[in-house]
Design a protein around this motif. Structure first.
Motif, PDB file in Angstrom:
ATOM      1  N   GLU A 129      -1.087  31.974  99.860  1.00 11.87           N
ATOM      2  CA  GLU A 129       0.020  31.150  99.357  1.00 11.87           C
ATOM      3  C   GLU A 129       0.715  31.841  98.187  1.00 11.87           C
ATOM      4  N   LEU A 130      -0.064  32.448  97.308  1.00  2.38           N
ATOM      5  CA  LEU A 130       0.525  33.166  96.184  1.00  2.38           C
ATOM      6  C   LEU A 130       1.360  34.351  96.669  1.00  2.38           C
ATOM      7  N   LEU A 131       0.913  35.016  97.724  1.00  2.07           N
ATOM      8  CA  LEU A 131       1.722  36.097  98.301  1.00  2.07           C
ATOM      9  C   LEU A 131       3.049  35.557  98.828  1.00  2.07           C
ATOM     10  N   LYS A 132       3.039  34.331  99.359  1.00  2.62           N
ATOM     11  CA  LYS A 132       4.289  33.714  99.810  1.00  2.62           C
ATOM     12  C   LYS A 132       5.232  33.483  98.627  1.00  2.62           C
ATOM     13  N   TYR A 133       4.668  33.089  97.497  1.00  5.33           N
ATOM     14  CA  TYR A 133       5.491  32.907  96.299  1.00  5.33           C
ATOM     15  C   TYR A 133       6.120  34.246  95.890  1.00  5.33           C
ATOM     16  N   LEU A 134       5.306  35.292  95.905  1.00  5.10           N
ATOM     17  CA  LEU A 134       5.828  36.624  95.572  1.00  5.10           C
ATOM     18  C   LEU A 134       6.929  37.024  96.544  1.00  5.10           C
ATOM     19  N   GLU A 135       6.754  36.689  97.797  1.00 11.99           N
ATOM     20  CA  GLU A 135       7.765  37.015  98.797  1.00 11.99           C
ATOM     21  C   GLU A 135       9.074  36.280  98.503  1.00 11.99           C
ATOM     22  N   CYS A 136       8.978  35.014  98.071  1.00 13.97           N
ATOM     23  CA  CYS A 136      10.182  34.258  97.698  1.00 13.97           C
ATOM     24  C   CYS A 136      10.945  34.976  96.598  1.00 13.97           C
ATOM     25  N   PHE A 137      10.227  35.451  95.605  1.00 15.44           N
ATOM     26  CA  PHE A 137      10.866  36.160  94.494  1.00 15.44           C
ATOM     27  C   PHE A 137      11.475  37.476  94.961  1.00 15.44           C
ATOM     28  N   LEU A 138      10.726  38.246  95.732  1.00 20.00           N
ATOM     29  CA  LEU A 138      11.220  39.540  96.213  1.00 20.00           C
ATOM     30  C   LEU A 138      12.449  39.370  97.102  1.00 20.00           C
ATOM     31  N   LEU A 139      12.449  38.335  97.935  1.00 19.63           N
ATOM     32  CA  LEU A 139      13.617  38.069  98.790  1.00 19.63           C
ATOM     33  C   LEU A 139      14.863  37.822  97.941  1.00 19.63           C
ATOM     34  N   ALA A 140      14.680  37.078  96.865  1.00 22.84           N
ATOM     35  CA  ALA A 140      15.824  36.799  95.990  1.00 22.84           C
ATOM     36  C   ALA A 140      16.339  38.083  95.355  1.00 22.84           C
ATOM     37  N   VAL A 141      15.431  38.959  94.932  1.00 27.17           N
ATOM     38  CA  VAL A 141      15.836  40.230  94.330  1.00 27.17           C
ATOM     39  C   VAL A 141      16.562  41.092  95.353  1.00 27.17           C
ATOM     40  N   ILE A 142      16.009  41.175  96.553  1.00 28.34           N
ATOM     41  CA  ILE A 142      16.567  42.048  97.593  1.00 28.34           C
ATOM     42  C   ILE A 142      17.938  41.563  98.055  1.00 28.34           C
ATOM     43  N   THR A 143      18.066  40.250  98.233  1.00 26.71           N
ATOM     44  CA  THR A 143      19.306  39.705  98.797  1.00 26.71           C
ATOM     45  C   THR A 143      20.342  39.358  97.751  1.00 26.71           C
ATOM     46  N   GLY A 144      19.945  39.334  96.473  1.00 27.86           N
ATOM     47  CA  GLY A 144      20.881  38.940  95.429  1.00 27.86           C
ATOM     48  C   GLY A 144      21.150  37.453  95.396  1.00 27.86           C
ATOM     49  N   LEU A 151      19.252  24.081  87.977  1.00 27.87           N
ATOM     50  CA  LEU A 151      19.036  24.186  89.421  1.00 27.87           C
ATOM     51  C   LEU A 151      17.590  23.902  89.822  1.00 27.87           C
ATOM     52  N   GLU A 152      16.681  23.908  88.862  1.00 26.40           N
ATOM     53  CA  GLU A 152      15.279  23.713  89.189  1.00 26.40           C
ATOM     54  C   GLU A 152      15.033  22.364  89.846  1.00 26.40           C
ATOM     55  N   ALA A 153      15.878  21.395  89.555  1.00 29.18           N
ATOM     56  CA  ALA A 153      15.722  20.089  90.196  1.00 29.18           C
ATOM     57  C   ALA A 153      15.871  20.190  91.707  1.00 29.18           C
ATOM     58  N   GLN A 154      16.630  21.191  92.158  1.00 30.93           N
ATOM     59  CA  GLN A 154      16.792  21.425  93.604  1.00 30.93           C
ATOM     60  C   GLN A 154      15.888  22.556  94.085  1.00 30.93           C
ATOM     61  N   SER A 155      14.888  22.912  93.277  1.00 32.41           N
ATOM     62  CA  SER A 155      13.938  23.983  93.624  1.00 32.41           C
ATOM     63  C   SER A 155      14.646  25.303  93.867  1.00 32.41           C
ATOM     64  N   GLN A 156      15.683  25.577  93.064  1.00 34.40           N
ATOM     65  CA  GLN A 156      16.389  26.848  93.095  1.00 34.40           C
ATOM     66  C   GLN A 156      16.280  27.488  91.712  1.00 34.40           C
ATOM     67  N   TYR A 157      16.113  28.816  91.687  1.00 31.04           N
ATOM     68  CA  TYR A 157      15.870  29.498  90.420  1.00 31.04           C
ATOM     69  C   TYR A 157      16.747  30.741  90.334  1.00 31.04           C
ATOM     70  N   LEU A 158      17.425  30.887  89.187  1.00 29.36           N
ATOM     71  CA  LEU A 158      18.304  32.029  88.965  1.00 29.36           C
ATOM     72  C   LEU A 158      17.501  33.212  88.439  1.00 29.36           C
ATOM     73  N   LEU A 159      17.762  34.393  88.993  1.00 33.21           N
ATOM     74  CA  LEU A 159      17.126  35.603  88.492  1.00 33.21           C
ATOM     75  C   LEU A 159      17.857  36.082  87.238  1.00 33.21           C
ATOM     76  N   PRO A 175       8.937  25.511 101.204  1.00 31.47           N
ATOM     77  CA  PRO A 175       8.872  24.081 101.527  1.00 31.47           C
ATOM     78  C   PRO A 175       7.482  23.500 101.351  1.00 31.47           C
ATOM     79  N   SER A 176       6.457  24.317 101.634  1.00 29.05           N
ATOM     80  CA  SER A 176       5.077  23.868 101.494  1.00 29.05           C
ATOM     81  C   SER A 176       4.437  24.655 100.353  1.00 29.05           C
ATOM     82  N   ARG A 177       3.950  23.955  99.335  1.00 26.46           N
ATOM     83  CA  ARG A 177       3.388  24.651  98.178  1.00 26.46           C
ATOM     84  C   ARG A 177       2.425  23.741  97.419  1.00 26.46           C
ATOM     85  N   THR A 178       1.515  24.365  96.702  1.00 24.95           N
ATOM     86  CA  THR A 178       0.641  23.646  95.780  1.00 24.95           C
ATOM     87  C   THR A 178       1.372  23.556  94.451  1.00 24.95           C
TER      88      THR A 178
END
Length: 358
Positions: A82-97, A129-137, A104-107
Motif C-alpha cells: 500500500e505504501l508503494l501505491k502511495y509512492l506511485e501516486c506521488f511519482l505519477l504527479a511528478v512525471i505527468t505534471g 485542495l486537500e478536502a478533495q484529496s488533491q495535493y499540489l507539488l 481511492p482505497s487507503r488506510t
C-alpha cells in the motif's frame, strides 16, 4: 495532460531525472541517521530534491493495531505494498505534471503520515485542495533531479524487488545501499534506544537477511555496501557516483511479460497447485492464530508471518517449476505428501518463535 496509464514509459530523454534508493540492513544499523545526512549533503552539493520515506514513521501504529486485531499473516506485506501505491501516486504527479491524487482505497492514518512526510520535506504544498484529496507539488519537487530514499530493513530480496518493479514501470533510476553492521553493534545501539526492539527480533532478522547479490541478480547491479557511518572520502565518492549513475541511467520500461502471463494462466489451471495453495494458506493462518494465542510479541508475529509465507511461496514454486528444493523425494507429486512435508518444515520455523516465549 497525461493520465496515470499514459505515464508508463512516457519519460523522455529531456525529462526530469527521478530515482529510488533503497536502504537495507538490520535495525539500528544506522540507516535513518545516514539517510538524513545524505539528504542534507545531496541538497547542498548536488542541488537535488531529496525525500526520505522512513517506513517506521509511516506504518508502525497502523501495523500494531492490525496485528493485535486479527490474525492476518499477510497484513504487513499488504501495508508495504500500500505504501508503494502511495509512492506511485506521488511519482505519477511528478512525471505527468499534475496534482497528486489520493488512491481511492487507503488506510487513512498511514496516508496522512505519508502526506506529512512529503510536506515536511517541501515536496508537496498545503492547500485547500486537500478536502478533495488533491495535493499540489512544490516547485522543489518538479524543478530539479528528485531522489526518494526508502528507509526500511528490506531484508528479503523480494521486498527490494517490488521497489525495482516500480522503478522499471516508470523508467526511474534505482539503486541499493546495504548497511553492513555487525549483529552485536546493532544490539548494543538498539539497547540504548528509548523504545528498543526485542533483542530476539533483531537476532531472527540477522539470520534471514538477504544481502544484495549483483552477480546473481542483474537488477541489483546498482548496489553499494556501507561499512561505516563516517563515510570516508573514498566511500563518499563511490556513493555519489552510484546515485548519479542511477539517476542518469533509468531502467528501461518494459511491456507486460506475455510469456509470464501464459505461465500464470497454466499455473492457475493446475488443480494440484490450486489445492496446495488453498491448503497451505489455511495452515499458515491457523499457525498465526496459534502464535497469537501463545502471545508471541507483535513484531515477531510479523517476522513469523513473513517466514511462513516465504516457505509457502517456495513450496508452490517447486510445484510450478519443478525446482525440487523441497519436493525432491518423488517424481510425481501427491498433495498429501506436499502437505505433510510442509508441516514438517513449518514446525521447524515455528519452534524458533514459540520456544522463546517460555
Amino acid at each position: 495532460m497525461k493520465t496515470g496509464e499514459d505515464a508508463r514509459g512516457a519519460r523522455s530523454e529531456g525529462s526530469q531525472n527521478l530515482g529510488l534508493c533503497v536502504l537495507c540492513g538490520l535495525p539500528a544499523a544506522g540507516k535513518s541517521t545516514f539517510a538524513r545526512a545524505l539528504r542534507h549533503r545531496l541538497q547542498l552539493e548536488q542541488g537535488w530534491a531529496v525525500g526520505v520515506v522512513a517506513y517506521d514513521d509511516v506504518m508502525p501504529n497502523v501495523f500494531l493495531e492490525e496485528v493485535t486485531a486479527r490474525p492476518l499473516p499477510s497484513q504487513w506485506k499488504l501495508l508495504r505494498q500500500e505504501l508503494l501505491k502511495y509512492l506511485e501516486c506521488f511519482l505519477l504527479a511528478v512525471i505527468t505534471g499534475c496534482q497528486m491524487s489520493a488512491p481511492p482505497s487507503r488506510t487513512q492514518a498511514m496516508w496522512e503520515d505519508f502526506i506529512t512526510c512529503l510536506k515536511d520535506q517541501d515536496l508537496i504544498a498545503s492547500a485547500a485542495l486537500e478536502a478533495q484529496s488533491q495535493y499540489l507539488l512544490t516547485k522543489t519537487a518538479v524543478s530539479r533531479p528528485l531522489l526518494l530514499i526508502l528507509d526500511d530493513n528490506f531484508y528479503y530480496q523480494s521486498m527490494r524487488y517490488e521497489v525495482y518493479q516500480l522503478a522499471r514501470k516508470y523508467s526511474l533510476g534505482f539503486c541499493q545501499l546495504f548497511f553492513d553492521c555487525s549483529l552485536e553493534t546493532c544490539l548494543q545501539r538498539n539497547g540504548r534506544r528509548p523504545q528498543p526492539l526485542p533483542a530476539e527480533t533483531i537476532r531472527l532478522m540477522g539470520g534471514k537477511i538477504e544481502k544484495p547479490n549483483p552477480e546473481k541478480n542483474a537488477w541489483e547491479h546498482n548496489s553499494l555496501t556501507i561499512q561505516s557511518l563516517a563515510c570516508a572520502p573514498e566511500a563518499s565518492l563511490k556513493l555519489t557516483d552510484l546515485l548519479l549513475t542511477a539517476l542518469e541511467n533509468p531502467i528501461k520500461c518494459v511491456e507486460d511479460d506475455v510469456e509470464q502471463k501464459e505461465t500464470d494462466r497454466i499455473i492457475c489451471s493446475t488443480s494440484v497447485l490450486h489445492q496446495a495453495d488453498q491448503t497451505l494458506r489455511r495452515i499458515v493462518s491457523q499457525t498465526m492464530k496459534e502464535a497469537k494465542d501463545e502471545q508471541v510479541l507483535p513484531y515477531n508475529l510479523k517476522l513469523l508471518a513473513e517466514d511462513l509465507n516465504k516457505l509457502k511461496a517456495e513450496f508452490l514454486e517447486d510445484l510450478r517449476q519443478g525446482n525440487k528444493k523441497y519436493l525432491c523425494f518423488q517424481q510425481t507429486v501427491d498433495l498429501s505428501d506436499v502437505i505433510s512435508f510442509f508441516h514438517f518444515k513449518k514446525d521447524n520455523i515455528v519452534q524458533k518463535y514459540f520456544s522463546k516465549q517460555h
